[in-house]
Motif scaffolding. Structure first.
Motif, PDB file in Angstrom:
ATOM      1  N   SER A  17      97.747  42.861   9.207  1.00  0.00           N
ATOM      2  CA  SER A  17      98.712  43.870   8.779  1.00  0.00           C
ATOM      3  C   SER A  17     100.141  43.418   9.066  1.00  0.00           C
ATOM      4  CB  SER A  17      98.436  45.196   9.489  1.00  0.00           C
ATOM      5  OG  SER A  17      97.149  45.685   9.181  1.00  0.00           O
ATOM      6  N   ARG A  64     101.040  40.855   6.407  1.00  0.00           N
ATOM      7  CA  ARG A  64     101.208  41.491   5.096  1.00  0.00           C
ATOM      8  C   ARG A  64     102.580  42.146   4.996  1.00  0.00           C
ATOM      9  NH1 ARG A  64      96.587  45.280   3.813  1.00  0.00           N
ATOM     10  NH2 ARG A  64      95.720  43.518   2.704  1.00  0.00           N
ATOM     11  N   VAL A  89      91.835  38.353   5.571  1.00  0.00           N
ATOM     12  CA  VAL A  89      92.448  39.054   4.441  1.00  0.00           C
ATOM     13  C   VAL A  89      91.371  39.690   3.568  1.00  0.00           C
ATOM     14  CG1 VAL A  89      93.929  38.816   2.412  1.00  0.00           C
ATOM     15  CG2 VAL A  89      94.410  37.477   4.465  1.00  0.00           C
ATOM     16  N   ASN A 143      90.221  42.690   5.295  1.00  0.00           N
ATOM     17  CA  ASN A 143      91.301  43.626   5.614  1.00  0.00           C
ATOM     18  C   ASN A 143      91.443  43.861   7.109  1.00  0.00           C
ATOM     19  OD1 ASN A 143      93.468  45.158   4.631  1.00  0.00           O
ATOM     20  ND2 ASN A 143      92.318  47.063   4.818  1.00  0.00           N
ATOM     21  N   THR A 157      95.827  33.035   6.437  1.00  0.00           N
ATOM     22  CA  THR A 157      96.244  34.415   6.153  1.00  0.00           C
ATOM     23  C   THR A 157      97.307  34.444   5.065  1.00  0.00           C
ATOM     24  OG1 THR A 157      95.819  34.984   8.470  1.00  0.00           O
ATOM     25  CG2 THR A 157      97.108  36.542   7.187  1.00  0.00           C
ATOM     26  N   LEU A 159      97.358  36.198   1.231  1.00  0.00           N
ATOM     27  CA  LEU A 159      98.325  37.254   0.911  1.00  0.00           C
ATOM     28  C   LEU A 159      99.326  36.860  -0.169  1.00  0.00           C
ATOM     29  CD1 LEU A 159      99.126  38.493   4.543  1.00  0.00           C
ATOM     30  CD2 LEU A 159      97.724  39.650   2.826  1.00  0.00           C
ATOM     31  N   ARG A 207      95.773  34.031  -3.590  1.00  0.00           N
ATOM     32  CA  ARG A 207      95.970  35.409  -3.116  1.00  0.00           C
ATOM     33  C   ARG A 207      94.767  36.281  -3.441  1.00  0.00           C
ATOM     34  NH1 ARG A 207      98.374  40.003  -5.845  1.00  0.00           N
ATOM     35  NH2 ARG A 207      99.018  41.573  -4.325  1.00  0.00           N
ATOM     36  N   ALA A 215      94.477  48.458  -0.383  1.00  0.00           N
ATOM     37  CA  ALA A 215      94.149  47.338   0.505  1.00  0.00           C
ATOM     38  C   ALA A 215      92.872  46.696   0.021  1.00  0.00           C
ATOM     39  CB  ALA A 215      93.978  47.822   1.942  1.00  0.00           C
TER      40      ALA A 215
END
Length: 359
Positions: free
Chosen positions: A31, A34, A97, A100, A335, A339, A344, A358
């Motif tokens: 998080s 992100r 990722v 999540n 990561t 993202l 991605r 998400a």
């Protein structure tokens, strides 16, 4: 109480606190990344940076005073495989990722009633156990044996010591340089400076890492029944926890299993007390497959990297081990690839056709 019992009790308490803090603050590397890469709320990544700084400062004080011998940990080995650490970090970061969140975040969300996290925890545990001792173990061992190297300097302090600095001086200089840089980064953002909750979360999590070192390295010191010197980490402990839940007879309760149980319990109690508990599930079969695939990558990658975003990102980094810097570089790159850019992870479509918030 026996030293081993003290260590288990300490692991439970540390887990309880981490579960509560993790739920209330949203502490999570994925998080954090992100928000930071999207140019949005960057407070979480600064909370993470502050936690690393506090963990390094407190852990190096314990080591410098002779209270804990960090050299007995798995991070400060003279022989290690940089390619395996980096590749494991890549797999873990990308899997994080897809799912999540990391393993520790999954435990926290499970305590809040998130059933997706239940699948993540179970699949992660199975994949990790397969990589540690099962079908994937021979391939992992072969990679390590083919790429490992023995080094004279396995940490930043020992690297400085090769230049002629005394051990206490090299330890102080290395720790100070990293800690100051991280603190300056954390407090450079005005929004973070105005967020006492996030500041407190960073400080508490960092101190929990040092507390884990103290519990296993000092309270657990016993010449006849030594306890492995470790601290907060979640890949192998989640795998051990699942095995212990199924086959407790003949198995030994340890610091990691107690910590995992504490994180879940701390999150659950906090969620119930604050009205945050609510049951959630998957939006589609594709959502479940993606989440389970990410959990498998985290289990495999976390074992290869000797830890996760907490086990290497905080605990490993607190030792200033060079191998930890390699593993964390892999985690951050994996990561970032999930993202941003060509690899991605695309948002899932809801039943109405809109993007889900998400993955």
């Amino acid at each position: 109480m026996e030293p081993a019992q003290l260590v288990i009790l300490a692991g439970l308490v540390i887990g309880l606190i981490y579960g509560a803090v993790g739920l209330l603050s949203g502490f999570c590397l994925m998080s954090s990344m992100r928000g930071f890469l999207a140019g949005g709320d960057g407070r979480l990544v600064r909370t993470y940076a502050l936690a690393i700084a506090v963990a390094i400062a407190a852990s190096q004080l314990l080591a410098g005073s002779g209270t804990v011998d960090l050299g007995k940990s798995i991070y400060l080995q003279q022989t290690f495989s940089a390619p395996s650490l980096f590749l494991g970090g890549l797999l873990f970061g990308y899997g994080m990722v897809l799912s999540n969140g990391c393993g520790s975040r999954a435990l926290v969300l499970l305590g809040r009633g998130n059933l997706r996290s239940f699948v993540v925890v179970i699949v992660l545990a199975i994949a990790a156990q397969m990589t540690l001792k099962g079908l994937i173990a021979p391939a992992r061992i072969a990679l390590v044996q083919a790429s490992q190297a023995t080094v004279n300097a396995n940490s930043l302090p020992s690297l400085l010591a090769t230049l002629g600095a005394a051990e206490p001086v090299s330890r102080a200089l290395a720790a100070a340089a990293v800690v100051v840089a991280l603190i300056l980064f954390a407090f450079a953002q005005p929004a973070f400076r105005r967020s006492p909750g996030q500041i407190a979360a960073g400080v508490i999590v960092g101190l929990l890492v040092a507390s884990g070192w103290f519990a296993t390295g000092s309270l657990g010191a016993d010449d006849f029944n030594p306890v492995p010197v470790t601290s907060l980490t979640f890949i192998a402990p989640i795998a051990d926890s699942l095995q212990y839940a199924m086959l407790s007879t003949g198995l030994t309760l340890n610091f990691g299993i107690a910590t995992v149980a504490g994180v879940f319990a701390g999150s659950l109690v906090t969620a119930l007390a604050t009205g945050r508990f609510h049951v959630e599930g998957y939006s589609s079969p594709r959502h479940m497959l993606r989440s389970a695939g990410g959990a498998a990558l985290m289990g495999i990658g976390g074992v290869m990297a000797f830890g996760c975003s907490i086990g290497q990102g905080l605990t490993g980094m607190s030792t200033l081990a060079l191998g930890s810097f390699v593993a964390v570089a892999g985690i951050l790159l994996g990561t970032a690839a999930g993202l941003r850019g060509a690899l991605r992870v695309q948002p899932l479509k809801t039943a109405a056709g809109a993007d889900s918030p998400a993955p």
